[in-house]
Enzyme design. Structure first.
Site, PDB file in Angstrom:
ATOM      1  N   GLY A 168       0.822  -1.202   0.000  1.00  0.00           N
ATOM      2  CA  GLY A 168       0.000   0.000   0.000  1.00  0.00           C
ATOM      3  C   GLY A 168       0.859   1.256   0.000  1.00  0.00           C
ATOM      4  O   GLY A 168       2.010   1.214   0.398  1.00  0.00           O
ATOM      5  N   ARG A 178       4.664 -16.159  -6.703  1.00  0.00           N
ATOM      6  CA  ARG A 178       3.385 -16.818  -7.006  1.00  0.00           C
ATOM      7  C   ARG A 178       2.456 -15.793  -7.638  1.00  0.00           C
ATOM      8  O   ARG A 178       1.475 -15.339  -7.032  1.00  0.00           O
ATOM      9  CB  ARG A 178       2.758 -17.468  -5.764  1.00  0.00           C
ATOM     10  CG  ARG A 178       2.828 -16.714  -4.456  1.00  0.00           C
ATOM     11  CD  ARG A 178       1.965 -17.445  -3.419  1.00  0.00           C
ATOM     12  NE  ARG A 178       1.265 -16.469  -2.628  1.00  0.00           N
ATOM     13  CZ  ARG A 178       1.724 -15.998  -1.478  1.00  0.00           C
ATOM     14  NH1 ARG A 178       2.853 -16.440  -0.993  1.00  0.00           N
ATOM     15  NH2 ARG A 178       1.037 -15.087  -0.818  1.00  0.00           N
ATOM     16  N   ASP A 227       6.404  -5.791   5.489  1.00  0.00           N
ATOM     17  CA  ASP A 227       6.936  -7.128   5.746  1.00  0.00           C
ATOM     18  C   ASP A 227       6.779  -8.054   4.540  1.00  0.00           C
ATOM     19  O   ASP A 227       7.674  -8.841   4.232  1.00  0.00           O
ATOM     20  CB  ASP A 227       6.351  -7.753   7.030  1.00  0.00           C
ATOM     21  CG  ASP A 227       4.848  -7.594   7.124  1.00  0.00           C
ATOM     22  OD1 ASP A 227       4.232  -7.148   6.123  1.00  0.00           O
ATOM     23  OD2 ASP A 227       4.288  -7.927   8.172  1.00  0.00           O
ATOM     24  N   THR A 236       5.934   1.027   6.616  1.00  0.00           N
ATOM     25  CA  THR A 236       4.674   0.543   7.154  1.00  0.00           C
ATOM     26  C   THR A 236       4.021   1.638   7.962  1.00  0.00           C
ATOM     27  O   THR A 236       4.603   2.143   8.915  1.00  0.00           O
ATOM     28  CB  THR A 236       4.842  -0.701   8.062  1.00  0.00           C
ATOM     29  OG1 THR A 236       3.845  -0.639   9.085  1.00  0.00           O
ATOM     30  CG2 THR A 236       6.170  -0.736   8.753  1.00  0.00           C
ATOM     31  N   ASP A 252       1.541   1.381   9.880  1.00  0.00           N
ATOM     32  CA  ASP A 252       1.150   0.892  11.202  1.00  0.00           C
ATOM     33  C   ASP A 252       2.319   0.813  12.176  1.00  0.00           C
ATOM     34  O   ASP A 252       2.107   0.578  13.364  1.00  0.00           O
ATOM     35  CB  ASP A 252       0.559  -0.524  11.082  1.00  0.00           C
ATOM     36  CG  ASP A 252      -0.743  -0.534  10.326  1.00  0.00           C
ATOM     37  OD1 ASP A 252      -1.251   0.548   9.993  1.00  0.00           O
ATOM     38  OD2 ASP A 252      -1.257  -1.635  10.075  1.00  0.00           O
ATOM     39  N   ASP A 256       4.516  -1.515  12.394  1.00  0.00           N
ATOM     40  CA  ASP A 256       4.584  -2.863  12.968  1.00  0.00           C
ATOM     41  C   ASP A 256       5.741  -3.688  12.417  1.00  0.00           C
ATOM     42  O   ASP A 256       5.760  -4.915  12.556  1.00  0.00           O
ATOM     43  CB  ASP A 256       3.262  -3.612  12.750  1.00  0.00           C
ATOM     44  CG  ASP A 256       2.905  -3.731  11.270  1.00  0.00           C
ATOM     45  OD1 ASP A 256       3.650  -3.173  10.434  1.00  0.00           O
ATOM     46  OD2 ASP A 256       1.885  -4.362  10.958  1.00  0.00           O
ATOM     47  N   ARG A 316      -4.132  -3.123  12.044  1.00  0.00           N
ATOM     48  CA  ARG A 316      -4.759  -4.439  12.036  1.00  0.00           C
ATOM     49  C   ARG A 316      -4.136  -5.337  13.105  1.00  0.00           C
ATOM     50  O   ARG A 316      -4.817  -6.036  13.825  1.00  0.00           O
ATOM     51  CB  ARG A 316      -4.577  -5.065  10.650  1.00  0.00           C
ATOM     52  CG  ARG A 316      -5.672  -6.007  10.280  1.00  0.00           C
ATOM     53  CD  ARG A 316      -5.683  -6.239   8.787  1.00  0.00           C
ATOM     54  NE  ARG A 316      -6.177  -5.080   8.065  1.00  0.00           N
ATOM     55  CZ  ARG A 316      -5.932  -4.852   6.780  1.00  0.00           C
ATOM     56  NH1 ARG A 316      -5.202  -5.694   6.086  1.00  0.00           N
ATOM     57  NH2 ARG A 316      -6.437  -3.789   6.191  1.00  0.00           N
TER      58      ARG A 316
END
Lengths: 364, 364, 364, 364
Positions: free
Chosen positions: C14, C82, C119, C141, C143, C145, C187
């Site tokens: 994001g 993937r 992450d 990040t 957040d 975190d 979150r």
């Protein structure tokens, strides 16, 4: 410690965004423990004149953290160890009134004092602590030049205001092919100039820690002109000095060196650039704009954490210490440690390297 | 008018927040009609040197309304009716190059010019209009001193910046029992000082339209002190003048009257207050901070409405007019009407009455 | 290392305020060393489709640090290990395209990749690093975190926006004797809720690290009411959860636990408070407002320092590392170290203690 | 009028930024005339329970103009002409208590009431005025939907907050190729959506005055996509409605039409766009963020001018009038005039034309 304590708080030196947040957190944390808390107006002077002491309650401090200044009013009322005392004829002398302060402190039944201030205030706090007064220090310096702590409140706000001003100057400098020289706070340490200059995309940053050569500044600006950047922003800390210089600049701090230059360092630098490059050059002094007003979220939180930690330090009996920020945690350092180091910009640190990597000149 | 027109736009005089919004709206509205639109850099000078003309497309102007300055670059490159022309020896003379401007305008096939600027630019636009060039004027003045329109873009932004600065000065002035004198823009009209002074809760407002008496200012401030307000904020427009005075103040505008006072009107007022009242008094000049940076929402919208209305005026064949704001609607006025009135603060208007009702002194 | 390197940069996950500042600093620092630097659009996907690679120069990045978002465009285009690949019939399967990425990276002659991300991105970067690609990580990040660094850019901006929103809600909540529940990002970690809740003078803060009991929240709010505070502000992180709860909340992250509650955690908390206390209670989700727009000065500077440090790390040959902030200095940590720790609010840390000291409830 | 009057002020309806500025100006202007001034808490209800009346002095109102909300506390306590009265059994009925209000007003010796509020409050004020109470109205509506005045305070602040939110959403929408639907205030009038949508460079603006067709919205957004703009911003007023629609939207105002749509108009529009275009689409409701917090300089000044003008109107004996802004001057209009017009966006006015010229769709 289950006894209901009675504590007091004063704020010394110039005002800084976040002082009211410290007062709010101290009051709330004391109230949480059912302690009594009092605010001493006018620094230590309030302990000489006990009319200047007010009761602090959750209602009094509700929502003040967002406000600039200090509800404890005028902060600069002198050092009790050499307080100016004048007679009716206007003759003044300095007297040591510290004994009177200590006496009133005990007489009023205070268990501890939380002293908020810069290095001057911390020195006084340490002397009182050495005399047996239970004191906890809370560091306050907009310039970020106090040792023992990674950061103090007020600095983020001042840097933000300076950066916003620099942002604004870009558009007008660019529209007029002009050099703008903007003076920010920082008598001994250049943190505000360095951080706002990098964030604000300046071309030149002048700080006390790196003496400048005016010819190198001009060469850098003219080099930019050749590359198509016809305007320039020079950020100068109020304490910046020419290398090997004998220039004297007028500032709040008084005069130094040899030649008097009216208008401060920004005007001096602007005049020199204008006369050497022929560019339209203007100067601007941000001055008190950096000191007032609502603190940023960062400063608000840091000041609240400092205030609450000071109360917890009293509860834990850790008197004679100063609260500090270390690795994003609140720590306690001795006042001696805080006063033993003068915090300055590291000319080899990564922030200065960042500036150089971004092609910003320090005039060296 | 179904023909695909080819129009151009220039921006003259000092930069103002909102210039890019005019450019964006003109470009979008022209594109909406499948017209071609060009930006002339450096005011009218760009029509002398056609390297200075750029194509404007939706992609070029996407999102520029929020940015300060003008993407058309340096704005002050002279009046084509008396353009300075210099030879290699450095001897300069003024020449009338308006014929060359007209010739290039026609040669490039332009159907209309949108001229954005203040009274100087509008006068030039009117002269070109009288010579047969199809011109639409868009008013731009930060000081709000242009006739024919209730408001111009840039003024709300400048007033907002000045008010925010005054807000910040309150906390530091209060913490130190200090008088702060802050100088804002307004050489001929005191709108910025008046509006920011009222909004910012100043004690004294000095504007060109109301000559001041320094003794009355001091009496007002000392009266406040007796009532417990120990600090004060004085907002002074750069063009404020003492009543019956012979004081000369240094400013960008040059010198007037008799005695030279270094540092501008704010420093003069601060020195006078300090010497008469003995109060700690400081001065501060906001200067270019008021001019740069992102426009407020109000200014962005007004500038966008002006720009789109200018294109619609061309479509409607209403050349020789200036767009204007009247009763919250966009109107067209003749350039002659816009230039016939000098807009000033009405000393008997409701805004001045509001200030007096709030116990703000004009020093009269 | 005197050879002229050729490096590239991508941004994953994001968007966060400060991404453009990283890009600007990387570009300037590379240019300073006369290296070539390229931007890879759409995360790693740009290395699959080499049309998505753009040359970055000082001119391209001039002044972008102040802008939100990322000039490298859409950031979430999948994990090359993937990657979803679909045929014309619309049938999709995940394929490992990492070999193709590595191959293009080498074929284009890049000496190093600077991978900016959270992450998820760091895990991908570590895998490529393990496969021999020279990578430097830059943590991102909102957040806060991410392990290995005390702070990441974007967090200060998001916290500031949340605090300003809370400040605004006070006046309207107070005017209407209302409970306002405001949901902020977070979150897995409650840093934004915790810091903005303390700074914004909230009554209750709910974070993932401290499960809440709705009855205790209501008891706290009704206790305040008895003390005369008839309104309340509840700040809730999107990942906050009731203790021992079986409540399922709808969120971007999808669903969990058992019962579906429409509208997210804030609406759930608001409904419960309203039904138990009878107070007029409203909820508000700040959502994407916290993510966009111009970074604060703090975030701008941190992002610029990270970007320049990443280039210096390449110069020093320290590949496979992530830049990090430690004790106000930029350090290098191994990616393994950064990924080994999940950074969370410490329920016994001084910031949580500050909140409790200020009589803020965590509902526990 | 040299007699020392005794006046009072109340604030009705929802809070708006600027209410405190009106209170400050009324207090200062009354004090300037040596009148007494009182604040009635809780709207008209305070005249039923005279414990809710407080003395207003310069000290009480010092500096409140900058604060959001109203120091007169909770504003929505009902219409005295049909006030809900409940017995101990919880049975309630509406009673006309206007006589009691009038009686207390006279008994307390008030010479005039300044009633600040929207159309509801102005209707009550008019009824009291018709019953012989000396009343002056001050218009207050964030939505700007009150007749008789070109502008009311609160609207500029709300529009600014909405625009800033839209500005922030651009960067995140752009980084993720996303459609963001943002709901702003405006139940009956679309001024906030229109002005913030244009200033914020939205793609689509939906307002109550122009019913929308969801297919046209999607066509516009997909057309932008073809032109390379892969993201979009849709600003929707809470009262916007589909053309010929039978959609029912949930909102504070309650329900209307036929089908219930949870989550309000923004969620409805977002779901429709997502299902028809397949684009990642999110919605956001700004809600109370638009109402709280410090007023802009424009709103502060307008509110101060309104307040001072209300006092001058009492002095001049012009009772039964409302203060209003006309052509940038304060005028007095009869309450009947103010109530006779419902102010709405003019679909043929120049602001709507500006939006269309800038390629913004109204979905019509």
């Amino acid at each position: 410690m289950s006894r209901r304590l009675k504590i007091c708080i004063n704020t010394g030196g110039g005002d800084a965004p976040g002082l009211n947040a410290v007062i709010e957190a101290v009051t709330m944390a004391a109230h949480h423990r059912q302690w009594e808390v009092y605010g001493i107006r006018s620094g230590y002077a309030g302990l000489l004149n006990t009319n200047d002491i007010i009761r602090l309650t959750p209602k009094v401090v509700d929502g003040i953290a967002i406000q600039g200044g200090t509800i404890l009013g005028s902060t600069n009322k002198g050092n009790p160890f050499r307080m100016p005392v004048c007679n009716v004829a206007g003759d003044c002398e300095e007297r040591d009134l510290s004994g009177k302060v200590l006496e009133n402190f005990k007489r009023l039944g205070f268990d501890a004092l939380i002293a908020v201030g810069g290095d001057g205030s911390m020195e006084i706090a340490k002397r009182f602590s050495d005399l047996g007064m239970p004191v906890i220090g809370v560091p306050k310096t907009i310039d970020n030049d106090l040792g023992g702590t990674e950061m103090t409140f007020g600095f983020d706000t001042a840097t933000g205001i300076a950066t916003e001003a620099i942002d604004r100057l870009h558009s007008t400098a660019k529209s007029h092919d002009r050099i703008m020289v903007v003076e920010v706070m920082g008598r001994d340490a250049g943190f505000i100039a360095l951080n706002s200059g990098i964030s604000g995309n300046a071309d030149v940053i002048l700080i006390p820690e790196i003496p400048f050569d005016i010819d190198k500044i001009c060469a850098h600006l003219m080099g930019n002109e050749l590359n198509g950047r016809k305007y320039g922003i020079v950020v100068v800390a109020e304490g910046a000095m020419p290398a090997g210089g004998d220039v004297v600049v007028k500032s709040e701090a008084g005069l130094g060196r040899e030649h008097v230059v009216l208008g401060g360092i920004a005007e001096y630098v602007a005049q020199e650039i204008a006369s050497r490059t022929g560019k339209d050059t203007r100067s601007l002094v941000l001055g008190h704009l950096q000191r007032g007003g609502s603190p940023t979220t960062f400063d608000r939180l840091l000041a609240l954490r400092f205030g609450a930690a000071a109360v917890r330090a009293i509860e834990a009996g850790k008197l004679g210490h100063m609260v500090a920020l270390k690795s994003d945690r609140i720590a306690l350092v001795t006042m001696a440690e805080a006063l033993s180091v003068e915090k300055r910009v590291d000319p080899r640190g990564d922030t200065v390297l960042t500036a150089r990597d971004m092609d910003i000149s320090f005039g060296d």
